[in-house]
Design a protein around this motif. Sequence first.
Motif, PDB file in Angstrom:
ATOM      1  N   GLN A   1      50.846  40.693  41.199  1.00 12.18           N
ATOM      2  CA  GLN A   1      50.829  40.797  39.936  1.00 12.18           C
ATOM      3  C   GLN A   1      50.071  42.047  39.528  1.00 12.18           C
ATOM      4  O   GLN A   1      48.998  42.350  40.349  1.00 12.18           O
ATOM      5  CB  GLN A   1      50.236  39.529  38.941  1.00 12.18           C
ATOM      6  CG  GLN A   1      48.754  38.901  39.224  1.00 12.18           C
ATOM      7  CD  GLN A   1      48.728  38.483  40.518  1.00 12.18           C
ATOM      8  OE1 GLN A   1      49.446  37.747  40.858  1.00 12.18           O
ATOM      9  NE2 GLN A   1      47.397  38.604  41.297  1.00 12.18           N
TER      10      GLN A   1
ATOM     11  N   GLY B   1      52.362  33.536  38.921  1.00 14.98           N
ATOM     12  CA  GLY B   1      51.676  33.824  40.131  1.00 14.98           C
ATOM     13  C   GLY B   1      52.077  33.176  41.044  1.00 14.98           C
ATOM     14  O   GLY B   1      51.997  34.167  42.356  1.00 14.98           O
TER      15      GLY B   1
ATOM     16  N   PRO C   1      41.573  46.400  39.547  1.00 19.25           N
ATOM     17  CA  PRO C   1      41.906  46.226  41.252  1.00 19.25           C
ATOM     18  C   PRO C   1      41.724  44.799  41.400  1.00 19.25           C
ATOM     19  O   PRO C   1      42.311  44.327  42.343  1.00 19.25           O
ATOM     20  CB  PRO C   1      40.708  47.007  41.776  1.00 19.25           C
ATOM     21  CG  PRO C   1      39.842  47.204  40.895  1.00 19.25           C
ATOM     22  CD  PRO C   1      40.368  47.066  39.520  1.00 19.25           C
ATOM     23  N   PHE C   2      40.815  43.924  40.728  1.00 26.53           N
ATOM     24  CA  PHE C   2      40.767  42.615  41.223  1.00 26.53           C
ATOM     25  C   PHE C   2      41.644  41.796  40.507  1.00 26.53           C
ATOM     26  O   PHE C   2      41.712  41.924  39.041  1.00 26.53           O
ATOM     27  CB  PHE C   2      39.220  42.026  41.208  1.00 26.53           C
ATOM     28  CG  PHE C   2      38.274  42.909  41.572  1.00 26.53           C
ATOM     29  CD1 PHE C   2      38.126  43.023  42.917  1.00 26.53           C
ATOM     30  CD2 PHE C   2      37.315  43.526  40.895  1.00 26.53           C
ATOM     31  CE1 PHE C   2      37.346  43.989  43.598  1.00 26.53           C
ATOM     32  CE2 PHE C   2      36.475  44.676  41.469  1.00 26.53           C
ATOM     33  CZ  PHE C   2      36.462  44.634  42.936  1.00 26.53           C
ATOM     34  N   GLY C   3      42.237  40.828  40.896  1.00 28.99           N
ATOM     35  CA  GLY C   3      43.428  39.986  40.260  1.00 28.99           C
ATOM     36  C   GLY C   3      44.870  41.068  40.355  1.00 28.99           C
ATOM     37  O   GLY C   3      45.801  40.371  40.088  1.00 28.99           O
ATOM     38  N   SER C   4      44.772  41.972  40.595  1.00 23.99           N
ATOM     39  CA  SER C   4      45.969  42.611  40.899  1.00 23.99           C
ATOM     40  C   SER C   4      46.173  42.585  42.329  1.00 23.99           C
ATOM     41  O   SER C   4      45.796  42.736  43.281  1.00 23.99           O
ATOM     42  CB  SER C   4      46.075  44.371  40.499  1.00 23.99           C
ATOM     43  OG  SER C   4      45.842  44.257  38.875  1.00 23.99           O
ATOM     44  N   LEU C   5      47.569  42.446  42.474  1.00 26.41           N
ATOM     45  CA  LEU C   5      48.107  42.424  44.026  1.00 26.41           C
ATOM     46  C   LEU C   5      49.662  42.717  43.980  1.00 26.41           C
ATOM     47  O   LEU C   5      50.356  42.406  43.192  1.00 26.41           O
ATOM     48  CB  LEU C   5      47.870  40.960  44.421  1.00 26.41           C
ATOM     49  CG  LEU C   5      48.426  40.472  45.783  1.00 26.41           C
ATOM     50  CD1 LEU C   5      47.560  41.148  46.779  1.00 26.41           C
ATOM     51  CD2 LEU C   5      48.412  39.042  45.747  1.00 26.41           C
TER      52      LEU C   5
ATOM     53  N   ASN D   1      48.215  48.861  45.031  1.00 24.84           N
ATOM     54  CA  ASN D   1      49.298  47.698  45.061  1.00 24.84           C
ATOM     55  C   ASN D   1      50.896  48.247  44.890  1.00 24.84           C
ATOM     56  O   ASN D   1      51.208  48.349  43.840  1.00 24.84           O
ATOM     57  CB  ASN D   1      48.909  46.826  43.897  1.00 24.84           C
ATOM     58  CG  ASN D   1      47.664  46.163  44.238  1.00 24.84           C
ATOM     59  OD1 ASN D   1      47.480  45.195  45.105  1.00 24.84           O
ATOM     60  ND2 ASN D   1      46.790  46.442  43.456  1.00 24.84           N
TER      61      ASN D   1
ATOM     62  N   GLU E   1      55.772  38.155  43.535  1.00 26.09           N
ATOM     63  CA  GLU E   1      55.284  38.751  44.556  1.00 26.09           C
ATOM     64  C   GLU E   1      53.917  39.571  44.266  1.00 26.09           C
ATOM     65  O   GLU E   1      53.925  40.936  44.228  1.00 26.09           O
ATOM     66  CB  GLU E   1      56.376  39.607  45.563  1.00 26.09           C
ATOM     67  CG  GLU E   1      57.213  38.728  46.370  1.00 26.09           C
ATOM     68  CD  GLU E   1      58.752  39.043  46.229  1.00 26.09           C
ATOM     69  OE1 GLU E   1      59.349  38.662  47.071  1.00 26.09           O
ATOM     70  OE2 GLU E   1      58.963  40.028  45.417  1.00 26.09           O
TER      71      GLU E   1
ATOM     72  N   PHE F   1      50.125  40.908  33.922  1.00 29.00           N
ATOM     73  CA  PHE F   1      49.375  40.024  33.341  1.00 29.00           C
ATOM     74  C   PHE F   1      48.633  40.681  32.183  1.00 29.00           C
ATOM     75  O   PHE F   1      47.678  41.419  32.739  1.00 29.00           O
ATOM     76  CB  PHE F   1      48.376  39.280  34.270  1.00 29.00           C
ATOM     77  CG  PHE F   1      49.221  38.101  34.876  1.00 29.00           C
ATOM     78  CD1 PHE F   1      50.457  37.857  34.829  1.00 29.00           C
ATOM     79  CD2 PHE F   1      48.489  37.240  36.040  1.00 29.00           C
ATOM     80  CE1 PHE F   1      51.260  36.748  35.623  1.00 29.00           C
ATOM     81  CE2 PHE F   1      49.056  36.264  36.915  1.00 29.00           C
ATOM     82  CZ  PHE F   1      50.390  36.089  36.531  1.00 29.00           C
TER      83      PHE F   1
ATOM     84  N   ARG G   1      52.232  41.993  46.973  1.00 22.38           N
ATOM     85  CA  ARG G   1      52.541  41.095  48.167  1.00 22.38           C
ATOM     86  C   ARG G   1      53.181  41.984  48.962  1.00 22.38           C
ATOM     87  O   ARG G   1      53.242  41.723  50.287  1.00 22.38           O
ATOM     88  CB  ARG G   1      53.018  39.636  48.090  1.00 22.38           C
ATOM     89  CG  ARG G   1      52.101  38.729  47.328  1.00 22.38           C
ATOM     90  CD  ARG G   1      52.819  37.506  46.892  1.00 22.38           C
ATOM     91  NE  ARG G   1      52.021  36.827  46.144  1.00 22.38           N
ATOM     92  CZ  ARG G   1      51.195  35.847  46.541  1.00 22.38           C
ATOM     93  NH1 ARG G   1      51.163  35.478  48.080  1.00 22.38           N
ATOM     94  NH2 ARG G   1      50.267  35.021  45.965  1.00 22.38           N
TER      95      ARG G   1
END
Lengths: 578, 432
Positions: B315, B309, B325-329, B136, B313, B147, B331
């Motif tokens: 979190q 969120g 890794p899940f929930g993180s992004l 990310n 762009e 978060f 953009r």
Amino acid sequence: MSENIGKIVGVNGNLLKVEFNMPVIQNEVAYACVGDLRLKAEVIRVRGNNAELQVFESTTGVKVGDPVEFTGDLLSVELGPGLLTQVFDGLQNPLPALAEQCGFFLQRGTYLKALPRDVKWAYTPALKVGDVVVAGDTIGTIPEGLFAHRVMVPFKLRGKWTVDKAAPAGDYTVEETVAVLKDEKGNTADAKIMQIWPVKMPIKCYAERLRPTESMATKLRTIDTFFPVAKGGTFCVPGPFGAGKTVLQQIMSRNAEVDVVIIAACGERAGEVVETLREFPELTDPRTGKSLMERTIIICNTSSMPVGARGASVYTGVTLAEYYRQMGLHVLLLADSTSRWAQALREMSGRLEEIPGEEAFPAYLESVIAAFYERGGVVRLNNGTTGSVTIGGTVSPAGGNFEEPVTQATLKVVGAFHGLSRSRSDARRYPAIDPLDSWSKYPSVVDQDNVATARKLLRDGNEVGQMMKVVGEEGTSIDNFVVYLKSEYVDATYLQQNAFDEVDSSNSVERQEYVFGKLLGMLKTKLKFASKDDARSFFHKLTQACRDWNSNAFQSAEFKQTEEQMGKMLAEVSDYAE
Amino acid sequence: MQNKVYHRIEQITGSVIVVKADGVINGELAQVEAAHGMSLAQVIRLENENVYLQVFAGGRGVSTDTKVRFLGRTMQVPFSENLLGRIFTGSGVPRDKGPAITENMIEIGGPSVNPAKRIIPRNMVRTGIPMIDLFNTLVESQKLPIFSVAGEPYNELLAQIALQAEVDVIVLGGMGLKHDDYLFFRDKLDESGALSRSVMFVHTASDPTVECLLVPDIALAVAEKFALQDKRVLVLLTDMTNFADSMKEVAITMEQIPSNRGYPGDLYSQLASRYEKAVDFEGSGSITILAVTTMPGDDVTHPVPDNTGYITEGQFYLKNGRIEPFGSLSRLKQQVNNRTRDDHRAIMDTMIQLYSSFKETLEKQSMGFRMSDWDSKLLKYGERFEAEMMTITVNVPLEKALDNGWRILADCFHPSETGIATKLTDKFWPKG
């Protein structure tokens, strides 16, 4: 300058309370004067001799006693040649021109004309003196980029009119009169190249509304094949944050097979608009060979821009869409996101101290949303041609919960639902349109029965997958296990599409028909495996081959080669016993 | 300049007082002389001759005959190079022992940047953390929250990123910060020598609520001025949930109709107008915003993280000391990860997909099902991935992290099992 002047008696956020003496009109535009600045506002409630105004700008510096000018006009937009390729804010201020004048920041109180007044357009008349016309009929044409822009009889005229004077061919500015019309009673009306139309009123100068039946190709397999959108249809894309709503809209704005695309960025990130703004002029529209920007209008009222103008931006967008529809064009309006607009309504409703509905949204939320989506549609114009406005809105439900009021109000009035799911986007299965929950009432680009077969397989596969979580792989029969693998295969190679791959990112309808046919053939073939591990490893290999296939140009040598290879793989495990 | 003094307070509710006055402008500042000393106050509503003022130090100690003097100007903050290395409170008063700065006052909460003047972000911010750089990527001018839940090392992560990132100026806005955390940031920046290019605006948990509301605006106004002087600015905000809670407190005092769990209906717009200050100016500097959002009860659907969120762009989701890794992004990663190395995107997607399968296998395992060959491979992979990629203390450049990724894949799988396109596996799959 208007005669009707009021006086500010209260300021609460962007809501002004104004005392007035002369008549005021509900929803008319007024300007609050603060020193040299004139801040645009709209009347939203009248009580006694107090009018309440929502200001489209920050109200810092406003004081009690400041004058307010009422204009007598409803909030309107300018319609005419020169709209395409433009970038406007929610009140139709051209942003690039504003940047030239004000620099990096949006100075409040600065309003520019939407259409340049000094540009001359090459006009060709289509009428002669004595012709009888009604509102919306073509007076003449002007070449605007890709299209012959029709100059039309003003939409506001009622009944039949006779052409009294018609201007000859030549170069005119948008403010010049090109025809003078006369009705039976002898009233005359000037028709200029530019028209002004109030944004909250639909333009209804057409013969009849038709049922949307023709598909609008988006080149996304999931949408065109499984959850199609028709020209003149409406669809919504709700999804939690990070599920890919905006990316999906961006892809549609590039690929959709329509004449004009209007992007209304309503209360969302500025960065996303900038991507479109900077990239579109560089991208080529495969249909026309010209830049994508030539068919695009961007309306942007991003999240940090004043809240009041947010609602205006979706109406501005749909009014421009209707205008181009009147020329017999197919227009796609993408609104991202309608939730932000609903929130703007909620903020204002709160300031007005109205009795709140669910989650503090105003009680009229549903009817406002319904009226907006109803402005989409395909129509037969008076001259027999058809034009359409397709509306796609994203919804950003709080907490990703589709039970909330905005999603529910939207679902009632749209023809297709592309629900995005967090679990799919977490697993990087893009586009994250949930294949089990989504639906569409429009016809698919491929055979409807075959779609039903594939959907059934997806559902069955999902059930087996759920079951396996409880009973484990050892408790699942090999037949069921193969159903599960087949459904995963459909997901991995057909539903999922790589937006960054040049070939895979856009699939023509022709290719979809071909590939879907092949896929269906595989699904119907009975496969035989010695063990579950064999089955899994076969599908791993087939998936990889098919992904390679997806990035081969349609009917190229490579494409045929990969297809043959997949055919061989399949033949090895086919069970011809039945 | 009118400097009328008013003595009669009509109403005192929480931090909001009402006086009768005329010629007052919306947003104007006033000085309120209360029993415990002088405080600034700001006009937040006008209703005929009634003026509603929000007192920065709170309503406590304000008497009905308190003196209110209007200053004829809106909230301002000084701006100059002299701010660097200094620490202030939420209303701009020095918190360190340095002199007050009054030169070159600038308005706070200024207008939004014209989208036509923004450019597409294009520079990666390297942090040395594989979960960020590889999966990310952080990009200059991005706005990104962390978060987390109380107790997680989010402030440490914030400091670590700040110190490694190549930026010209760091602006820290602390909201409801524990005093210890404030000292932690100060010392950490000082130790590494970064304090001399930092400005800190700190509101601690014991300071008046209203000052908390000013912190982001002041910090961002200063950051914006630096950015317009061609500086790359990194703004750290911690913790935005405290900011939102202060807003809730004030809104309820003002008898506004709450929308969701007591938060005001304009929570989204309020947060957005701050976060949207992140920008890459065409032909000038940039502002990158990293903010901490603590999630009450680890609930991402809570109004504050939820609205955040939708604005930011992406979190980073910090849980159990790891960036999940899940929930993180991020953009904006697509803007830069096509120019790092050919295999960046493929490794990024594949490793996450396989990790997702690993999680499913773990679930199966915990329910006591027999593990297939494939499951055993996944189990092996998952453990390696967590140890060599997810641990926050791993500090390697991106290229090394990619090589490590291929090594892990090669040790666990056959190339075809990864689903990576053949042309990439041919080139990058470790031989032997």
